[in-house]
Design an enzyme around this catalytic site. Structure first.
Site, PDB file in Angstrom:
ATOM      1  CB  SER B  55      44.198  54.263  43.727  1.00  0.00           C
ATOM      2  OG  SER B  55      44.571  54.781  42.489  1.00  0.00           O
ATOM      3  CD  GLU B  62      34.471  34.527  44.594  1.00  0.00           C
ATOM      4  OE1 GLU B  62      34.788  35.678  44.969  1.00  0.00           O
ATOM      5  OE2 GLU B  62      33.747  33.772  45.249  1.00  0.00           O
ATOM      6  CB  SER B  63      40.167  37.466  40.736  1.00  0.00           C
ATOM      7  OG  SER B  63      40.600  36.145  40.429  1.00  0.00           O
ATOM      8  CG  HIS B  68      43.425  53.267  39.277  1.00  0.00           C
ATOM      9  ND1 HIS B  68      44.191  53.263  40.419  1.00  0.00           N
ATOM     10  CD2 HIS B  68      43.580  52.042  38.721  1.00  0.00           C
ATOM     11  CE1 HIS B  68      44.797  52.090  40.538  1.00  0.00           C
ATOM     12  NE2 HIS B  68      44.444  51.327  39.520  1.00  0.00           N
ATOM     13  CB  CYS B  83      39.340  33.032  38.454  1.00  0.00           C
ATOM     14  SG  CYS B  83      39.681  33.266  40.179  1.00  0.00           S
TER      15      CYS B  83
END
Lengths: 131, 131
Positions: B55, B62-63, B68, B83
């Site tokens: 993971s 930007e986010s 996983h 974003c």
């Protein structure tokens, strides 16, 4: 539907901008929520944007809980990916309360639907377990 | 639809289990993909599960891009929340190639649809900018 994971996408509207612009408060609510869901925290990363907004992820043994906040719009986006038997709705409700959200919308998406997957690879698993 | 962010959920089927069980390879493909999308890496966290699976999350300015893996099913779940004006599809294509996926399914979900948000809070912004 039987799947490896459930992915909850929550939109929180009408949050308190002073709360969701404070990285320590956001991180605290996120960690509390993860623990309330029954998950085990592995690591977390939080980041403050300039001039405002917070992003962060708590990696849990059962997957992740991520947050992005837009204090200028009283808005928070959350996603909680769970591949264990967690109380994700409880975590999200706690975030709704903690961020002072007036309204919430939740989408629940199945990830890794069992019928679409390769059969469990016993040969691979045996090899890994011997290493 | 005008929104603050776009959230891509990708399901990668038929991946190479030796690749997606190797945390260094997974992290390398994730970071390369983030950079190909045009994003700026802030921090990353990767975690190996026992006995198998990886993971990880790359937090970008930007986010975020999260992964996983389930090597026992040749399956990888990716989500890329953007974003900014990023080439998310390019990042996801690179992951498809890097993980050797035979098949991919992508959902694109708008986050923070502008019509549903509070108006931009100029008073809050002025106060923050003076601090």
């Amino acid at each position: 539907m039987r799947s490896l994971g459930k992915h909850f996408l929550a939109e929180l509207f009408g949050c308190k901008s002073e709360i969701i612009n404070n990285v320590e408060l956001v991180e605290g609510h996120m960690k509390t929520s993860v623990l309330l869901s029954g998950a085990t925290i592995v690591q977390s990363v939080f980041h403050t944007f300039s001039p405002y907004g917070v992003s962060g992820v708590v990696i849990v043994a059962e997957s992740h809980l991520a947050v992005h906040t837009w204090p200028e719009h009283d808005y928070v986006a959350i996603d909680f990916f769970s591949c264990g038997d967690l109380e994700c709705e409880r975590a999200i409700s706690n975030l709704q309360i903690g961020f002072g959200a007036e309204r919430i919308e939740i989408k629940k998406i199945d990830r890794g639907v069992l019928e679409q997957l390769s059969p469990r690879k016993e040969e691979f698993l045996n090899r890994i377990e011997k290493q």
